[in-house]
Design a protein around this motif. Structure first.
Motif, PDB file in Angstrom:
ATOM      1  N   ALA A 184       0.832  -1.209   0.000  1.00  0.00           N
ATOM      2  CA  ALA A 184       0.000   0.000   0.000  1.00  0.00           C
ATOM      3  C   ALA A 184       0.866   1.258   0.000  1.00  0.00           C
ATOM      4  CB  ALA A 184      -0.922  -0.010   1.214  1.00  0.00           C
ATOM      5  N   ASP A 185       1.963   1.251   0.771  1.00  0.00           N
ATOM      6  CA  ASP A 185       2.869   2.401   0.799  1.00  0.00           C
ATOM      7  C   ASP A 185       3.557   2.579  -0.549  1.00  0.00           C
ATOM      8  OD1 ASP A 185       2.195   3.068   3.339  1.00  0.00           O
ATOM      9  OD2 ASP A 185       4.097   2.510   4.267  1.00  0.00           O
ATOM     10  N   LYS A 186       3.893   1.462  -1.210  1.00  0.00           N
ATOM     11  CA  LYS A 186       4.471   1.558  -2.550  1.00  0.00           C
ATOM     12  C   LYS A 186       3.480   2.189  -3.523  1.00  0.00           C
ATOM     13  CE  LYS A 186       6.619  -1.692  -4.644  1.00  0.00           C
ATOM     14  NZ  LYS A 186       6.996  -3.002  -5.222  1.00  0.00           N
ATOM     15  N   ALA A 187       2.240   1.739  -3.449  1.00  0.00           N
ATOM     16  CA  ALA A 187       1.224   2.224  -4.380  1.00  0.00           C
ATOM     17  C   ALA A 187       0.945   3.711  -4.193  1.00  0.00           C
ATOM     18  CB  ALA A 187      -0.062   1.413  -4.203  1.00  0.00           C
ATOM     19  N   SER A 188       1.127   4.200  -2.970  1.00  0.00           N
ATOM     20  CA  SER A 188       0.868   5.618  -2.696  1.00  0.00           C
ATOM     21  C   SER A 188       2.142   6.461  -2.774  1.00  0.00           C
ATOM     22  CB  SER A 188       0.222   5.778  -1.320  1.00  0.00           C
ATOM     23  OG  SER A 188       1.054   5.240  -0.304  1.00  0.00           O
ATOM     24  N   PHE A 189       3.233   5.864  -3.249  1.00  0.00           N
ATOM     25  CA  PHE A 189       4.503   6.556  -3.470  1.00  0.00           C
ATOM     26  C   PHE A 189       5.061   7.188  -2.190  1.00  0.00           C
ATOM     27  CE2 PHE A 189       2.312   6.477  -7.543  1.00  0.00           C
ATOM     28  CZ  PHE A 189       3.278   5.890  -8.354  1.00  0.00           C
TER      29      PHE A 189
END
Length: 215
Positions: free
Chosen positions: A94-99
């Motif tokens: 999720a943190d990756k997806a939200s940059f």
């Protein structure tokens, strides 16, 4: 049966409790540094494993400085190396997806509202802030020199075992390279490092530094 359901039961260093370091037990002769140069405790984010963040954790443990040790949880399904094996890491994804991660990987460190990546860059920065990177540029150069040599040794081990998490010792070629690494290559490298250790027992400046912790 294994009483611990965690498929990667890597305990935290004894100095770490509930996401921040507190009152470590230190061995005799290891210097304790006060506080450090952080206005507020930085936040280190990595998986609940040793890996690329462990040296950073030990820097804080040795220095006595507070930090937040945030660990992404994960679980494994299936058998490693077999079809269908996967690692589930929902919060990290999720943190990756939200940059939220500069290069989409960890470790990262949050310092005064900014997020910084790359484990070696973080190690050097933290070591400098906590008095573990030498007293001058030449001592820092020697510390960096030792750290890079240790990285070369780790890379050689990765190559010897065939870029796998665990060497397949039933593979004759892998067994040969692994045995050569331990019988010849590693002793030679360790002998060269040993020659750099001063009479006081540390690599640089007569006291603990990033180089000693890295090894």
């Amino acid at each position: 049966p294994n009483p611990n359901p965690n498929p990667n039961p890597n305990p935290r260093p004894s100095c770490v409790k509930d996401y921040h370091r507190s009152n470590p037990t230190r061995s005799a002769g290891i210097p304790v540094f006060a506080g450090g140069a952080f206005a507020s405790p930085p936040k280190l984010k990595y998986f609940d494993a040793r890996g690329a963040a462990e040296v950073i954790r030990y820097l804080f443990a040795a220095s006595g400085a507070d930090y937040e040790d945030y660990r992404y949880q994960f679980k494994m399904e299936g058998t490693f190396g077999q079809p269908g094996f996967k690692v589930i890491k929902e919060e990290f994804d999720a943190d990756k997806a939200s940059f939220k991660l500069p290069f989409q990987k960890v470790p990262v460190m949050e310092i005064e509202g900014q997020t910084y990546a790359q484990s070696k860059a973080i190690e050097r920065y933290v070591a400098k802030q906590l008095g573990l990177f030498g007293k001058d540029d030449l001592e820092g150069l020697k510390i960096d020199m030792v750290c890079e040599q240790i990285r070369d040794i780790r890379d050689a081990w990765t190559k010897a075992k065939g870029y796998k998490m665990r060497p397949n010792m039933t593979d004759t070629s892998v067994a040969t390279t692994v045995n050569t690494f331990f019988d010849t290559d590693l002793p030679t490298q360790m002998d060269m490092l040993q020659r750099l250790v001063a009479d006081e027992g540390w690599f640089v400046g007569g006291s603990l530094s990033l180089a000693d912790i890295q090894l």
